[in-house]
Design a protein around this motif. Structure first.
Motif, mmCIF file in Angstrom:
data_model
loop_
_atom_site.group_PDB
_atom_site.id
_atom_site.type_symbol
_atom_site.label_atom_id
_atom_site.label_comp_id
_atom_site.label_asym_id
_atom_site.label_seq_id
_atom_site.Cartn_x
_atom_site.Cartn_y
_atom_site.Cartn_z
ATOM 1 N N ILE A 1 -4.233 3.412 -1.056
ATOM 2 C CA ILE A 1 -3.914 4.388 -2.090
ATOM 3 C C ILE A 1 -3.651 3.652 -3.392
ATOM 4 O O ILE A 1 -2.903 2.669 -3.419
ATOM 5 N N ASN B 1 0.875 -1.167 0.000
ATOM 6 C CA ASN B 1 0.000 0.000 0.000
ATOM 7 C C ASN B 1 0.914 1.219 0.000
ATOM 8 O O ASN B 1 1.602 1.439 0.993
ATOM 9 N N PRO B 2 0.993 1.993 -1.052
ATOM 10 C CA PRO B 2 0.113 2.042 -2.227
ATOM 11 C C PRO B 2 0.412 0.931 -3.230
ATOM 12 O O PRO B 2 1.453 0.291 -3.184
ATOM 13 N N VAL C 1 -7.265 7.951 -2.915
ATOM 14 C CA VAL C 1 -7.450 7.258 -1.650
ATOM 15 C C VAL C 1 -8.833 6.607 -1.650
ATOM 16 O O VAL C 1 -9.815 7.221 -2.064
ATOM 17 N N THR D 1 -13.439 8.597 -1.443
ATOM 18 C CA THR D 1 -13.459 9.533 -0.312
ATOM 19 C C THR D 1 -14.726 10.377 -0.254
ATOM 20 O O THR D 1 -14.960 11.050 0.734
ATOM 21 N N SER E 1 -7.888 2.040 4.817
ATOM 22 C CA SER E 1 -7.717 2.969 3.713
ATOM 23 C C SER E 1 -6.549 2.477 2.866
ATOM 24 O O SER E 1 -5.636 1.814 3.356
#
Length: 85
Positions: A82, A4-5, A65, A29, A80
């Motif tokens: 990315i 991640n990312p 995101v 988001t 979360s």
């Protein structure tokens, strides 16, 4: 989630107290639902599953995101992540 990312593929690791059937939802988001589905049965203790993160049509997501909600009868997690292009 690891790495991640990432661009499209990632790995989800969960540690469960007992076997559970897990489902997921991906939100941007703005709170818009991007995709959802069934991850299948996860065994007790730590389990890993490869995920290909796409929209409902199978298209790659734009850079940004996002939130991954994973739910089961005895498990709930929000992560979360990315997306980088």
């Amino acid at each position: 989630l690891f790495p991640n990312p990432f661009e499209i593929d990632t790995q989800l690791s969960v540690s469960l107290a007992k076997n559970d059937d897990l489902n997921y939802k991906i939100y941007n988001t703005r709170g818009q639902l991007i995709n959802s589905g069934c991850l299948g049965m996860f065994a007790k203790d730590t389990t890993q599953k490869n995920l290909r993160i796409t929209d409902r049509n199978g298209n790659k997501l734009s850079s940004g995101v996002y939130l991954l909600h994973v739910d089961g009868s005895n498990f709930h997690c929000v992560k979360s992540f990315i997306i980088l292009r």
